[in-house]
Design a protein around this motif. Structure first.
Motif, PDB file in Angstrom:
ATOM      1  N   LEU A  16       0.666  -1.302   0.037  1.00  0.00           N
ATOM      2  CA  LEU A  16      -0.009   0.125   0.011  1.00  0.00           C
ATOM      3  C   LEU A  16       0.951   1.029  -0.051  1.00  0.00           C
ATOM      4  N   GLU A  39      -3.511   2.679  -3.631  1.00  0.00           N
ATOM      5  CA  GLU A  39      -4.404   3.295  -2.809  1.00  0.00           C
ATOM      6  C   GLU A  39      -5.121   2.555  -1.705  1.00  0.00           C
ATOM      7  N   SER A  40      -5.660   1.616  -2.044  1.00  0.00           N
ATOM      8  CA  SER A  40      -6.330   0.814  -1.249  1.00  0.00           C
ATOM      9  C   SER A  40      -6.281  -0.772  -1.715  1.00  0.00           C
ATOM     10  N   TRP A  41      -6.323  -1.579  -0.625  1.00  0.00           N
ATOM     11  CA  TRP A  41      -6.217  -3.032  -1.034  1.00  0.00           C
ATOM     12  C   TRP A  41      -7.426  -3.595  -0.254  1.00  0.00           C
ATOM     13  N   ALA A  42      -8.843  -3.751  -0.611  1.00  0.00           N
ATOM     14  CA  ALA A  42      -9.632  -4.307   0.333  1.00  0.00           C
ATOM     15  C   ALA A  42     -10.672  -5.292  -0.355  1.00  0.00           C
ATOM     16  N   THR A  47      -7.204  -0.456  -5.470  1.00  0.00           N
ATOM     17  CA  THR A  47      -7.365   1.004  -6.093  1.00  0.00           C
ATOM     18  C   THR A  47      -5.969   1.477  -6.370  1.00  0.00           C
ATOM     19  N   THR A  55      -8.147   7.231 -11.034  1.00  0.00           N
ATOM     20  CA  THR A  55      -7.952   5.814 -10.280  1.00  0.00           C
ATOM     21  C   THR A  55      -8.594   4.755 -11.031  1.00  0.00           C
ATOM     22  N   GLU A  57      -9.912   0.456 -10.354  1.00  0.00           N
ATOM     23  CA  GLU A  57     -10.250  -0.757  -9.488  1.00  0.00           C
ATOM     24  C   GLU A  57      -9.998  -1.678 -10.064  1.00  0.00           C
TER      25      GLU A  57
END
Length: 85
Positions: A16, A39-42, A47, A55, A57
């Motif tokens: 991240l 930016e995110s990993w959920a 993202t 951005t 996904e």
């Protein structure tokens, strides 16, 4: 990334904030590469923020290869360096 006939997925959630390159499969077949900062990993979705500030996904299941890449070098101011005499 292609390594001796094998595609290698090397990034992890701990990446991240790092700049990465991911190769994903396209719905119509084939592949495309995306470079951006994680930016995110959920919930198995990453993202990535691209250089143009957009951005994207990416489903982790679509990634066939990935790696951390160096940060973008800063742009030079003033154009080309002066020529030597």
């Amino acid at each position: 990334m292609h390594l001796r006939g094998q595609l290698v997925h090397r990034i992890v959630p701990e990446d991240l904030g790092r700049r990465v390159s991911v190769r994903i499969t396209l719905p119509e077949g084939g592949f495309t590469d995306i470079v951006g900062v994680v930016e995110s990993w959920a919930e198995n979705v990453l993202t990535l923020r691209r250089r143009d500030d957009s951005t994207v996904e990416v489903a982790e299941s679509d990634i066939v290869a990935s790696r951390v890449v160096p940060p973008v070098p800063p742009r030079r101011r003033g154009g080309r360096p002066p020529e030597a005499p």
